[in-house]
Design a protein around this motif. Structure first.
Motif, PDB file in Angstrom:
ATOM      1  N   GLY A   1       0.680  -1.225   0.249  1.00 35.20           N
ATOM      2  CA  GLY A   1       0.107  -0.581  -0.245  1.00 35.20           C
ATOM      3  C   GLY A   1       0.882   1.061   0.261  1.00 35.20           C
ATOM      4  N   LEU A   2       1.966   1.728   0.907  1.00 36.82           N
ATOM      5  CA  LEU A   2       2.675   2.372   0.544  1.00 36.82           C
ATOM      6  C   LEU A   2       3.121   2.717  -0.440  1.00 36.82           C
ATOM      7  CD1 LEU A   2       4.572   1.960   4.147  1.00 36.82           C
ATOM      8  CD2 LEU A   2       3.636   4.184   3.352  1.00 36.82           C
ATOM      9  N   VAL A   3       4.219   1.469  -0.931  1.00 34.99           N
ATOM     10  CA  VAL A   3       4.157   1.619  -2.834  1.00 34.99           C
ATOM     11  C   VAL A   3       3.497   2.567  -3.588  1.00 34.99           C
ATOM     12  CG1 VAL A   3       5.601   0.103  -4.086  1.00 34.99           C
ATOM     13  CG2 VAL A   3       6.116  -0.494  -2.498  1.00 34.99           C
ATOM     14  N   GLN A   4       2.326   2.076  -3.733  1.00 32.84           N
ATOM     15  CA  GLN A   4       0.910   1.854  -4.407  1.00 32.84           C
ATOM     16  C   GLN A   4       0.834   3.905  -4.529  1.00 32.84           C
ATOM     17  OE1 GLN A   4      -3.306   0.818  -4.944  1.00 32.84           O
ATOM     18  NE2 GLN A   4      -2.922   1.848  -3.320  1.00 32.84           N
ATOM     19  N   CYS A   5       1.751   4.549  -3.668  1.00 33.54           N
ATOM     20  CA  CYS A   5       1.339   5.666  -3.581  1.00 33.54           C
ATOM     21  C   CYS A   5       2.446   6.697  -4.315  1.00 33.54           C
ATOM     22  CB  CYS A   5       1.137   6.406  -1.920  1.00 33.54           C
ATOM     23  SG  CYS A   5       0.219   5.729  -0.234  1.00 33.54           S
ATOM     24  N   LEU A   6       3.025   5.968  -5.310  1.00 29.93           N
ATOM     25  CA  LEU A   6       4.362   5.826  -6.016  1.00 29.93           C
ATOM     26  C   LEU A   6       3.265   6.426  -7.218  1.00 29.93           C
ATOM     27  CD1 LEU A   6       7.401   4.189  -5.382  1.00 29.93           C
ATOM     28  CD2 LEU A   6       7.124   6.286  -4.680  1.00 29.93           C
ATOM     29  N   ALA A   7       1.601   6.176  -7.670  1.00 28.86           N
ATOM     30  CA  ALA A   7       1.261   5.903  -8.510  1.00 28.86           C
ATOM     31  C   ALA A   7       0.686   7.675  -8.556  1.00 28.86           C
ATOM     32  CB  ALA A   7       0.819   4.845  -8.749  1.00 28.86           C
ATOM     33  N   MET A   8       0.839   7.952  -7.846  1.00 30.64           N
ATOM     34  CA  MET A   8      -0.348   9.879  -7.508  1.00 30.64           C
ATOM     35  C   MET A   8       0.185  10.169  -8.253  1.00 30.64           C
ATOM     36  SD  MET A   8      -1.287   9.878  -3.269  1.00 30.64           S
ATOM     37  CE  MET A   8      -2.471   8.763  -2.517  1.00 30.64           C
ATOM     38  N   VAL A   9       1.956   9.876  -8.424  1.00 31.98           N
ATOM     39  CA  VAL A   9       2.790  10.971 -10.063  1.00 31.98           C
ATOM     40  C   VAL A   9       2.046  10.130 -11.211  1.00 31.98           C
ATOM     41  CG1 VAL A   9       5.029  11.893 -11.247  1.00 31.98           C
ATOM     42  CG2 VAL A   9       4.277  10.958  -7.924  1.00 31.98           C
ATOM     43  N   PRO A  10       1.366  11.010 -11.968  1.00 32.14           N
ATOM     44  CA  PRO A  10       1.042  10.425 -12.971  1.00 32.14           C
ATOM     45  C   PRO A  10       2.488  10.081 -14.242  1.00 32.14           C
ATOM     46  CG  PRO A  10       0.750  12.318 -12.890  1.00 32.14           C
ATOM     47  CD  PRO A  10       1.039  12.428 -11.447  1.00 32.14           C
ATOM     48  N   GLY A  11       2.248   8.640 -14.884  1.00 36.69           N
ATOM     49  CA  GLY A  11       3.531   8.218 -15.547  1.00 36.69           C
ATOM     50  C   GLY A  11       4.352   6.890 -14.692  1.00 36.69           C
ATOM     51  N   VAL A  12       4.516   6.895 -13.264  1.00 34.56           N
ATOM     52  CA  VAL A  12       4.073   6.142 -12.783  1.00 34.56           C
ATOM     53  C   VAL A  12       3.641   4.180 -12.404  1.00 34.56           C
ATOM     54  CG1 VAL A  12       4.781   4.877 -10.014  1.00 34.56           C
ATOM     55  CG2 VAL A  12       5.447   7.384 -10.440  1.00 34.56           C
ATOM     56  N   SER A  13       2.875   4.320 -12.566  1.00 35.85           N
ATOM     57  CA  SER A  13       1.276   3.288 -12.774  1.00 35.85           C
ATOM     58  C   SER A  13       0.799   2.717 -10.987  1.00 35.85           C
ATOM     59  CB  SER A  13       2.239   2.386 -13.271  1.00 35.85           C
ATOM     60  OG  SER A  13       1.698   1.233 -13.804  1.00 35.85           O
ATOM     61  N   ARG A  14       0.211   3.157 -11.282  1.00 34.74           N
ATOM     62  CA  ARG A  14      -0.781   2.374  -9.535  1.00 34.74           C
ATOM     63  C   ARG A  14      -0.824   0.233 -10.020  1.00 34.74           C
ATOM     64  NH1 ARG A  14      -3.521  -1.207  -7.639  1.00 34.74           N
ATOM     65  NH2 ARG A  14      -4.410  -1.528 -10.191  1.00 34.74           N
ATOM     66  N   SER A  15      -0.647  -0.166 -10.896  1.00 32.11           N
ATOM     67  CA  SER A  15      -0.528  -1.759 -11.332  1.00 32.11           C
ATOM     68  C   SER A  15       0.798  -1.732 -10.961  1.00 32.11           C
ATOM     69  CB  SER A  15      -1.462  -2.016 -12.306  1.00 32.11           C
ATOM     70  OG  SER A  15      -0.736  -2.203 -13.424  1.00 32.11           O
ATOM     71  N   GLY A  16       1.853  -1.149 -11.504  1.00 29.86           N
ATOM     72  CA  GLY A  16       3.128  -1.031 -11.573  1.00 29.86           C
ATOM     73  C   GLY A  16       4.248  -0.974 -10.430  1.00 29.86           C
ATOM     74  N   SER A  17       3.469  -0.108  -9.447  1.00 31.00           N
ATOM     75  CA  SER A  17       3.962   0.179  -8.889  1.00 31.00           C
ATOM     76  C   SER A  17       3.622  -1.212  -7.632  1.00 31.00           C
ATOM     77  CB  SER A  17       3.427   0.513  -8.053  1.00 31.00           C
ATOM     78  OG  SER A  17       2.469   2.178  -8.017  1.00 31.00           O
ATOM     79  N   THR A  18       2.631  -1.530  -8.130  1.00 29.55           N
ATOM     80  CA  THR A  18       2.068  -2.854  -6.765  1.00 29.55           C
ATOM     81  C   THR A  18       2.705  -3.690  -6.789  1.00 29.55           C
ATOM     82  OG1 THR A  18      -0.128  -2.822  -7.848  1.00 29.55           O
ATOM     83  CG2 THR A  18       0.163  -1.497  -5.811  1.00 29.55           C
ATOM     84  N   ILE A  19       2.704  -4.353  -8.443  1.00 26.55           N
ATOM     85  CA  ILE A  19       3.122  -5.340  -8.612  1.00 26.55           C
ATOM     86  C   ILE A  19       4.738  -5.442  -8.032  1.00 26.55           C
ATOM     87  CG2 ILE A  19       4.015  -7.136 -11.237  1.00 26.55           C
ATOM     88  CD1 ILE A  19       0.679  -5.987 -11.870  1.00 26.55           C
ATOM     89  N   VAL A  20       5.739  -4.423  -9.389  1.00 30.39           N
ATOM     90  CA  VAL A  20       6.565  -4.449  -8.414  1.00 30.39           C
ATOM     91  C   VAL A  20       7.400  -4.480  -6.627  1.00 30.39           C
ATOM     92  CG1 VAL A  20       8.666  -3.236  -8.571  1.00 30.39           C
ATOM     93  CG2 VAL A  20       7.410  -3.787 -11.114  1.00 30.39           C
ATOM     94  N   GLY A  21       6.384  -4.315  -6.253  1.00 26.53           N
ATOM     95  CA  GLY A  21       6.829  -3.949  -4.840  1.00 26.53           C
ATOM     96  C   GLY A  21       6.184  -5.389  -3.981  1.00 26.53           C
ATOM     97  N   GLY A  22       5.148  -5.867  -5.126  1.00 31.37           N
ATOM     98  CA  GLY A  22       5.114  -7.688  -4.523  1.00 31.37           C
ATOM     99  C   GLY A  22       6.045  -8.127  -4.518  1.00 31.37           C
ATOM    100  N   LEU A  23       7.032  -8.060  -5.667  1.00 38.17           N
ATOM    101  CA  LEU A  23       7.906  -8.979  -6.381  1.00 38.17           C
ATOM    102  C   LEU A  23       8.894  -8.909  -5.451  1.00 38.17           C
ATOM    103  CD1 LEU A  23       7.513  -8.775 -10.374  1.00 38.17           C
ATOM    104  CD2 LEU A  23       6.802 -10.830  -8.662  1.00 38.17           C
ATOM    105  N   LEU A  24       9.473  -7.484  -5.254  1.00 36.60           N
ATOM    106  CA  LEU A  24      10.280  -7.342  -4.147  1.00 36.60           C
ATOM    107  C   LEU A  24      10.460  -8.285  -2.962  1.00 36.60           C
ATOM    108  CD1 LEU A  24      11.165  -3.941  -5.732  1.00 36.60           C
ATOM    109  CD2 LEU A  24      12.446  -6.450  -6.774  1.00 36.60           C
ATOM    110  N   MET A  25       9.196  -7.705  -2.602  1.00 40.10           N
ATOM    111  CA  MET A  25       8.691  -8.606  -1.291  1.00 40.10           C
ATOM    112  C   MET A  25       8.363 -10.014  -0.765  1.00 40.10           C
ATOM    113  SD  MET A  25       6.279  -4.754  -0.164  1.00 40.10           S
ATOM    114  CE  MET A  25       7.206  -3.222  -0.816  1.00 40.10           C
ATOM    115  N   GLY A  26       8.312 -10.372  -1.873  1.00 41.24           N
ATOM    116  CA  GLY A  26       8.529 -11.594  -2.175  1.00 41.24           C
ATOM    117  C   GLY A  26       7.433 -12.450  -2.171  1.00 41.24           C
TER     118      GLY A  26
END
Length: 267
Positions: free
Chosen positions: A152-177
């Motif tokens: 959820g914290l990583v998802q907040c990066l997507a408030m900057v348009p161009g970051v991607s909500r799904s991208g940030s949550t998927i990448v964050g999830g992968l990096l966290m296991g």
């Protein structure tokens, strides 16, 4: 009016195609709207048509959501899942509410920033796909609360348009296991309260700006977004499992690069 409706249809299709891909639907819509000369009151169109994508998630996962709902009083697994989604949603609810004005008036009006974030996000996706992961979490419905909160914290990066909500949550999830399918599925589930919250808050803040014509335009975009989002949601997890994130990374770099060149040429 016809021209505006056709633009709304195009942008709605674009929303549905990109909302659940790690490419930033908001970035794509804002850039397309900028070059088309499309204007919406308070930039509400770009947020409100996300309702179509929300309903696509409900449609595709209806049986799963219904099962969770009916077993909520008796199933610890269902209660844990709902709690995890609410915990993951909390950071976006707080930060999004506090920064709403800045996001809409500054970040949404910065096409060069959007292009840069598309390119940087593409590079991140290419890098992530070179890593070798040993997943510890393979069930999106059983993520522990601590993992859900960090996503959820990583998802907040997507408030900057161009970051991607799904991208940030998927990448964050992968990096966290998390495994790729589980990270993608959790991203779908988390989209529901996040996008519904953004829709409700934006509608409330801009209700005085909307007219009947705006309602028609938003309706066209909503229907187009719903139809295309259903198609994407049904196929995305299998696609990511087979091909990884590299295709999306190159797409982001292409769109961001072309966007920067176009901005340099036309201003």
């Amino acid at each position: 009016m016809l021209g505006t409706l056709l633009e709304a249809l195009l942008l709605g299709l674009l929303e549905g195609l990109t909302e659940f891909l790690p490419v930033s639907s908001t970035g794509h819509i804002l850039l397309a709207g900028y070059f088309l000369g499309f204007e919406s009151a308070g930039k509400t169109f770009e947020v409100l048509i996300q309702l179509g994508a929300i309903l696509a998630i409900v449609t595709v996962y209806f049986s799963r959501f219904w099962q969770v709902l009916v077993t909520l009083p008796s199933s610890p697994r269902s209660r844990s899942f709902v709690l995890g989604i609410l915990i993951a949603f909390l950071p976006a609810a707080v930060i999004g509410g506090l920064a709403h004005g800045f996001i809409k008036s500054v970040l949404f009006e910065s096409p060069a920033l959007i292009c840069i974030m598309l390119i940087l996000g593409g590079i991140v996706l290419l890098w992530v796909d070179t890593l070798s992961f040993k997943p510890r979490y393979t069930d999106a419905m059983a993520f522990p609360p601590s993992l859900a909160f960090r996503i959820g914290l990583v998802q907040c990066l997507a408030m900057v348009p161009g970051v991607s909500r799904s991208g940030s949550t998927i990448v964050g999830g992968l990096l966290m296991g998390a495994s790729k399918p589980a990270a993608a599925e959790f991203s779908f589930f988390l989209a529901l309260p996040t996008m519904a919250g953004a829709f409700t808050y934006d509608l409330y803040k801009n209700r005085s700006l909307l007219t009947l014509d705006d309602g028609l335009i938003i309706g066209v975009g909503f229907v187009a977004a719903f139809i295309t989002a259903v198609i994407v949601v049904k196929g995305l997890i299998a696609f990511v499992s087979r091909h990884g994130l590299t295709p999306f990374g190159w797409w982001r770099i292409l769109v961001g690069g072309v966007g920067l060149i176009a901005l340099a040429l036309v201003g």
